[in-house]
Design an enzyme around this catalytic site. Structure first.
Site, PDB file in Angstrom:
ATOM      1  N   LYS A  77       1.120  -1.078   0.198  1.00 32.21           N
ATOM      2  CA  LYS A  77       0.796  -0.106   0.130  1.00 32.21           C
ATOM      3  C   LYS A  77       1.309   1.781  -0.048  1.00 32.21           C
ATOM      4  O   LYS A  77       2.201   1.111   0.836  1.00 32.21           O
ATOM      5  CB  LYS A  77      -1.258   0.092   0.666  1.00 32.21           C
ATOM      6  CG  LYS A  77      -2.038   0.980   1.417  1.00 32.21           C
ATOM      7  CD  LYS A  77      -2.923   0.642   2.449  1.00 32.21           C
ATOM      8  CE  LYS A  77      -3.809   1.608   2.265  1.00 32.21           C
ATOM      9  NZ  LYS A  77      -4.811   1.997   4.299  1.00 32.21           N
ATOM     10  N   SER A 121      -9.889   2.301   2.581  1.00 31.84           N
ATOM     11  CA  SER A 121      -8.694   2.737   1.890  1.00 31.84           C
ATOM     12  C   SER A 121      -7.923   1.661   1.079  1.00 31.84           C
ATOM     13  O   SER A 121      -7.127   1.936   0.562  1.00 31.84           O
ATOM     14  CB  SER A 121      -8.158   3.914   2.421  1.00 31.84           C
ATOM     15  OG  SER A 121      -7.521   2.528   3.821  1.00 31.84           O
ATOM     16  N   SER A 125      -9.546  -0.455   7.073  1.00 30.97           N
ATOM     17  CA  SER A 125      -9.235  -0.612   5.558  1.00 30.97           C
ATOM     18  C   SER A 125      -8.713  -2.096   4.762  1.00 30.97           C
ATOM     19  O   SER A 125      -8.504  -1.637   3.997  1.00 30.97           O
ATOM     20  CB  SER A 125      -8.594   0.487   5.624  1.00 30.97           C
ATOM     21  OG  SER A 125      -8.720   1.770   5.365  1.00 30.97           O
TER      22      SER A 125
HETATM   23  N1  GLN Z   1     -13.172   3.978   5.370  1.00 30.08           N
HETATM   24  C1  GLN Z   1     -12.968   4.148   7.565  1.00 30.08           C
HETATM   25  C2  GLN Z   1     -12.173   6.085   7.480  1.00 30.08           C
HETATM   26  O1  GLN Z   1     -12.783   6.459   6.255  1.00 30.08           O
HETATM   27  C3  GLN Z   1     -11.381   3.753   7.425  1.00 30.08           C
HETATM   28  C4  GLN Z   1     -10.449   4.100   7.084  1.00 30.08           C
HETATM   29  C5  GLN Z   1      -8.919   3.177   7.608  1.00 30.08           C
HETATM   30  O2  GLN Z   1      -9.643   1.977   7.939  1.00 30.08           O
HETATM   31  N2  GLN Z   1      -7.551   3.561   7.331  1.00 30.08           N
HETATM   32  O3  GLN Z   1     -11.526   6.471   7.598  1.00 30.08           O
END
Ligand code: GLN
Length: 499
Positions: free
Chosen positions: A86, A161, A185
């Site tokens: 990532k 994400s 994420s």
């Molecule tokens: N989707 C969640 C957010 O928008 C979690 C993001 C994550 O785990 N980095 O923050």
């Protein structure tokens, strides 16, 4: 472009099988890496999982693994298996953008500890994957560069994400990937893309070299084809690191050794609050089939409760942005990446122009809400209150995990949504992670495994949540389930192998 048929049989195998072929000398690490790079070349223009591809770095590592084998050295269990990283994890000398314009063109000057560890066991890094800017989002639509497409249906998001990492593994462009999980994420995109994803216990894996979003919540973890592969990769990256003072001094067990297939007597608590309103009926039914399968293997099931779960979303959206507003203060045009080309009267104006140009709308929204929640006069009402409710949630989760060995729920209330469908409705987008926040807030591990498909052919994920530092238990349950089912072996139609 390579003929897809050449590599299809090879790369559709899980990482542990590829590693065994490499160790036995049946196939070289260079050949596996070339197949991965060829598949990236063939599919990435459509799926758009990678921001950067690193063929030289990958082939050099693969050759080193082949040379080590030729010298008679013993190879580790993942030696020679390509991995995607990532783009919020530092790989020395490689672009690290966090999918943000503010870091456009920035090259990392050191390896994250997890990157150092995957390199040390001979895993070739094939590239850096797309994400929502600074890991803030659930669909990769917040990437400043482009949207990643779900390999199961190109009109859908891959989740986020870590959407690029999940799509890369789902399309088998790389057998394994690293992601990060602050509120879901790793697990949510794993669920949307029909693969296995593990968020470890807070402190299990070093955060050194991970660009911080919500530092009290962030964990790096594995995205994989199955639980065996997730266990193998977690074993590589887990363990204390003196460069991350929050990494825990807890011995790393033999995760693969814990995959006994035996769940007899295991108590599985189905989280009541995550099985009702707001959960798509197809998702609920599919998760219930997991419970029935485990019962058939000798586990017992019952109803678990996390009474404060309704507060998980507001608590997450206070603590996450508060920590983000502090973490992202460093991107000021002085040290990294983008600096405004406009003339500025002083450094304050330069900072503010740089940040106005460099950050996207969701990141700005979170910096503003986080700054507000931390400001004098509001700190007690918002941030401190959120910390107190976080404790209540943690106590709920711990109580449930006192009664049960693992908790079972959907990973996501809905399956992959359409690209563009929720972009103008941030609250609806935030709801996509309603099932995953609690594990981050409580600091406990969570695993998503594929458990079926909707009528429309989209993957559904089931989530197992475990006690702190008991990744081995949730992996064992997930693996036992995968031994009895085949959802995790289905491949997207675009691989030409059928769904
Ligand atoms: N989707 C969640 C957010 O928008 C979690 C993001 C994550 O785990 N980095 O923050």
């Amino acid at each position: 472009m390579n003929d897809m048929a050449d590599d299809i049989g090879l790369l559709n195998r899980p990482a542990h099988e590829l590693a065994a072929l490499i160790r036995s000398g049946e196939i070289s690490a260079v050949a596996v890496t070339e197949a991965s790079l060829a598949r990236i070349e063939a599919l990435n223009p459509t799926v758009k999982a990678f921001l950067t591809v690193t063929p030289d770095l990958a082939l050099e590592a693969a050759k080193a693994t082949d040379d080590a084998l030729a010298r008679g050295e013993e190879l580790g269990p993942l030696a020679g298996v390509p991995i995607a990283i990532k783009d919020n994890l530092c790989v020395d000398g490689v672009l690290c953008t966090c999918a943000s314009k503010i870091l456009d063109g920035y090259r990392a000057v050191y390896d994250a500890t997890v990157v150092e560890r995957v390199k040390a066991v001979g895993m070739p890094i094939v590239g850096k994957t797309n994400l929502d800017e600074f890991a803030m989002g659930s669909s990769t639509e917040n990437s400043a560069f482009f949207v990643t497409h779900n390999p199961w249906d190109l009109s859908k998001v891959p989740g986020g994400s870590s959407g690029g990492s999940a799509a890369a593994v789902a399309a088998r462009m790389a057998p394994l990937a690293l992601g990060s999980d602050t509120g879901g994420s790793i697990r949510q995109p794993a669920s949307f893309c029909g693969i296995t994803g593990l968020k470890t216990t807070y402190g299990r894996v070093s955060r050194y070299g991970l660009v911080g979003y919500g530092s009290s919540l962030d964990q790096v973890g594995a995205l994989a084809a199955d639980c065996v592969d997730a266990a193998l990769l977690t074993a590589v990256i887990a363990g204390q690191d003196p460069r991350d003072t929050t990494s825990a001094d807890v011995p790393v067990p033999d995760y693969v050794g814990e995959l006994t297939g035996d769940v007899t007597g295991l108590r599985v608590g189905i989280v009541r609050e995550l099985m009702g309103e707001g959960i798509d009926p197809e998702v609920r039914e599919s998760v219930l089939t997991v419970a029935r399968a485990l019962e058939g293997m000798g586990a017992s099931t019952g109803e678990a409760s996390i009474p404060h779960i309704d507060y998980a979303l507001p608590v997450y959206y206070l603590i996450g942005p508060a920590e983000a507003s502090s973490n992202l203060a460093r991107f000021d045009g002085m040290r990294y990446g983008h600096r405004t080309k406009e003339r500025a009267a002083d450094h304050i104006e330069m900072y503010s122009r740089t940040r106005a140009e460099g950050f996207g709308p969701e990141v700005k929204r979170r910096i503003m809400t986080g700054t507000y929640a931390l400001s004098a006069g509001y700190y007690d009402a918002y941030y401190l209150k959120a910390q107190k409710v976080r404790t209540l949630l943690r106590l709920d989760v711990e109580a449930a995990l006192g009664q049960f060995d693992v908790l079972l729920s959907p990973t996501t209330p809905l399956t992959a949504f359409g690209i563009g469908e929720l972009v103008n409705d941030p609250i609806a987008m935030y709801m996509a992670d309603i099932c995953t926040f609690a594990a981050n807030l409580a600091g406990v591990p969570g695993l998503s495994v594929p458990c079926g498909f909707t009528k429309a052919g989209l993957p559904i994920g089931a989530q197992f949540t475990g006690r702190a530092f008991e990744e081995g238990t949730i992996l064992r349950v997930g693996d036992a389930y995968q031994r009895a089912t085949s959802h995790h072996t289905s491949l997207p139609g675009l691989l030409g192998a059928g769904g």
